[in-house]
Structure formats: C-alpha cells, structure tokens
Enzyme design. Structure first.
Site, PDB file in Angstrom:
ATOM      1  N   LYS A  87      30.926  43.335  32.356  1.00  0.00           N
ATOM      2  CA  LYS A  87      30.113  42.132  32.106  1.00  0.00           C
ATOM      3  C   LYS A  87      28.708  42.610  32.734  1.00  0.00           C
ATOM      4  O   LYS A  87      27.648  42.101  32.136  1.00  0.00           O
ATOM      5  CB  LYS A  87      30.675  41.018  32.836  1.00  0.00           C
ATOM      6  N   GLN A 113      36.002  35.236  37.629  1.00  0.00           N
ATOM      7  CA  GLN A 113      36.856  36.068  36.600  1.00  0.00           C
ATOM      8  C   GLN A 113      38.402  35.528  36.981  1.00  0.00           C
ATOM      9  O   GLN A 113      38.887  35.535  38.091  1.00  0.00           O
ATOM     10  CB  GLN A 113      36.913  37.779  37.122  1.00  0.00           C
ATOM     11  N   ASP A 135      31.795  30.711  30.495  1.00  0.00           N
ATOM     12  CA  ASP A 135      33.254  30.893  30.077  1.00  0.00           C
ATOM     13  C   ASP A 135      33.480  29.570  29.133  1.00  0.00           C
ATOM     14  O   ASP A 135      34.323  29.556  28.354  1.00  0.00           O
ATOM     15  CB  ASP A 135      34.018  30.854  31.147  1.00  0.00           C
TER      16      ASP A 135
END
Lengths: 226, 226
Positions: free
Chosen positions: B54, B98, B121
């Site tokens: 990422k 994460q 997200d």
C-alpha cells in the site's frame, strides 16, 4: 407438503400481548414506562393514520406516547432542534419521524440526526451499517416482524433459500440483510428483474415487499415454501 | 457466446496509471498531494506484505505515505489516540488500519473511530449504511474493483442476474450491495448454501469471494457470463 400461508394478524396480537407483559414487568424496575415520541410534519392522510395507530398501540402496551405535530412549513433547523431535544429527553426511549416528509426537508439528514439507540425505525445509517455487518442493531419493523414469523416456524433458517421481491430501504433491503445474517441463501429481485418466476421456484422462503397485489402467481411457489 | 474471463491484472495497471494522472493534475491545485496513513499493529506476515504494498503504490501514484507500526502489545487507548490524531491531521486524507488486529483489540471499535470520510477501506458502519441505503460512500476496494471491471464491459448492469459466492463484510456483502445499487438481481450464496450450482447457472455475473480455489466448476457457468 403444500405451501403454507402465515397468519400475520394472529401473530401480531400475540406479539402485542407479549410486549405489554414485558413492559409491565420492566417498567417498575426501571422506575418509568418506556416512552415513544412520534413526530409528524404536515398532514399527509396516510401518515395521520399511522401516527394515530402508533400512539394508540404504545398506550395499550403500557408505554408513554408523545406526539409532536408540526406545520407543513416547518424549517429543517426547527425539526432538527426538536430531534436534539428528544435525543436528550430521558423520558423518550424511541423516536419515530413519520415519513414522507414535505419536499423541502431532507429525510436522510433528519433520520441521521436521531440518536442511533433511539432510532426505533432502524433507518439511521449506523443501524443499517451494523445490521449490514452482521451485528445486533435496531432494524425496521416490517422485516423484523417477518423474521419473527419465520423463526416461529423454523428453528433454524440456515441454508434455506429466500427470495425477497422489492429492494426498498424500508422493507426489501433490510429483509435481505436479516435473512443473510440468519445464514439463508438470499436472492433479491425488483422491478428491473426479468426472471422472478424462475427465482421464486427455487425459494423455500418468499417475501414480497413490492406493493403490487397479485404480483406472485401460485405456480411460482415451490411446494413447502412459506 | 462463450463465458468471458476478465483480465484483472491489466485492468489494475490501467487504473494505477489513471490514478497517477489524476493526482498529478489535482495536487498542484490543492496545494498538497493526497496522504495515506497506514497503521499496522504487531507483525502478522501477510499484513506486513499488504502494508508495504500500500505504501509503495501510494508513492508511485504521487501520494504521500505515512506508515505507523505499533507493537503487538499496543493498548486500545493508544491506538484510538493515534486514530484521533490522524483524523485531525490535514496532511492525511485516508486512514487504513490493517486487519487482523491482535486479539485484545476490538476491530469494530477501532474502525468506527476513523472519521468516515477518511475511512478508505469503507468498513465504518456509516459508510456501510450509506451504501446499504443506495447512497454514494466509500466502499471496500475489492468489490469496487469488481464493479469497475464489470462496468467496463457492460454499459448498463440493470436487470442482470448476479451471484456472489461468499458473505464476508470485506468482499461478499459489499459486492452484493453494489450490484443491487446497480439494479442487478442479486443472489448471495455462502458456506451454508446447498444449491450453488443451480444458482450459478442462472447468473449473468458471477463473483467468487470465498477463498476456496477451484470452488466453481466450468459446467456451472452460464454461456455468456462474466
């Protein structure tokens, strides 16, 4: 086994009696009865009927009912101010803003101003998001009632195939969410669908939330479906 | 027409180039490049790979990348404090925490602490609720990518029948929501489903998000499906 039609009217009478019993049991311990605030802006005739019925049912269940009737011309700031006061009111445990609102008021902004734990319609995006991620939350009444009736018949819904016809935010989509959370295989059809009879014949559970009487034909129904 | 397999790798390369172009065009006007903050607690090996990737992709697209690596023993209050600071940081436009988190941290509380407009997200219940009621919101990347690839092939998805296999909060459920918002007829199957081959044969669009290689067999696929 032939398909079975569920008697919703009898189920509702039993449910209302059970709510009344639970209120009678819980209110003395809590030191107060649950309070439902219903807000009606304008005078849509169908809304008038719904609001009257909600107040009547709340009283019959032993709850307090607070009705707020605001003129058609109410400004957004006034309505949001009332909601803020109801959010802070310890006598008010549930808040219903009757939809539809007059065109100059944004229903999403109004609904999302309700404290999520008082949003008894289950329309606040936080409640939608919680149900949508498999969490317990307040859910809209029509799909909740359907789930209660289904669970009375089936101890376990897991792996059953359900077809929901209709994809409104009020019934179809929350219904599909609840069936999915119960581990059903879920199909959602709606006015753009071209193959509803084919899908219906696969369904163990059929929920029609399309507002079109006579939409579903007898030969679509799988034997044994509910 | 035979079924068509979509080349995701080529699509991703084109998409990354287009994001890079848009950043190069927008950053000078905004006076700053977009900034992505990625938070990793502990050192799950798969998570390490994702976080590295990422950060690398953000830089290649011309964005700033901020990596926060916290020890396995981080307390909830510390993590929530970091998220509050990132929410307020004008250089940070997106925040990714994460997953999975170490067992002592509640992922729901952590995710819902992210400001919804920085929740890149799309896991915050507000974003889930907005997509679940047909509104524009930030959606999880895997289903969003699938929708982009489908839209490149089909100018209009309306009325097409889609089967999503898998009902995770990360892929299956948001995928089903996006397909429904595009007016597809949507079927969601999962590990409790007993009739997946039968459903697959009805599907114009098949999305497998079940993490089981080889799950879908060639003879389940409808000719012309994508």
């Amino acid at each position: 086994m032939g398909a079975e039609l569920i008697d919703g009217r009898a189920f509702a009478a039993r449910l209302r009696a059970s709510v009344r019993d639970r209120v009678a049991e819980a209110a003395p311990r809590a030191g107060q009865a649950p309070g439902l605030a219903v807000v009606l802006v304008g005078h849509d005739p169908a809304s008038e009927v719904y609001v009257r019925s909600k107040g009547k049912q709340a009283l019959e269940a032993g709850m307090k009912s607070f009705e707020y009737r605001l003129p058609e011309t109410t400004r957004a700031a006034e309505l949001l101010d009332l909601i803020a006061r109801l959010n802070d009111d310890a006598q008010v445990h549930g808040i219903l803003v009757q939809l539809p609102l007059p065109a100059h008021l944004d229903p999403r902004a109004v609904i999302n101003a309700i404290a999520p734990h008082k949003d008894v319609d289950g329309f606040h995006i936080s409640n939608v998001g919680m149900v949508g991620t498999g969490q317990e939350a307040i859910v809209p009444c029509t799909p909740l009632g359907c789930m209660m009736m289904l669970r009375e018949r089936h101890s376990d819904l897991r792996g059953r195939t359900a077809l929901v016809i209709g994809h409104s935010n009020v019934v179809g989509k929350p219904m599909a969410r609840l069936l999915l959370n119960a581990d059903c295989t879920v199909m959602i059809a709606h006015k753009s669908s071209t193959n509803i009879p084919e899908l219906a014949r696969l369904a163990d559970i059929l929920v029609v939330a399309a507002g079109v009487p006579g939409l579903v034909r007898a030969d679509w129904i799988k034997p044994g479906a509910r």
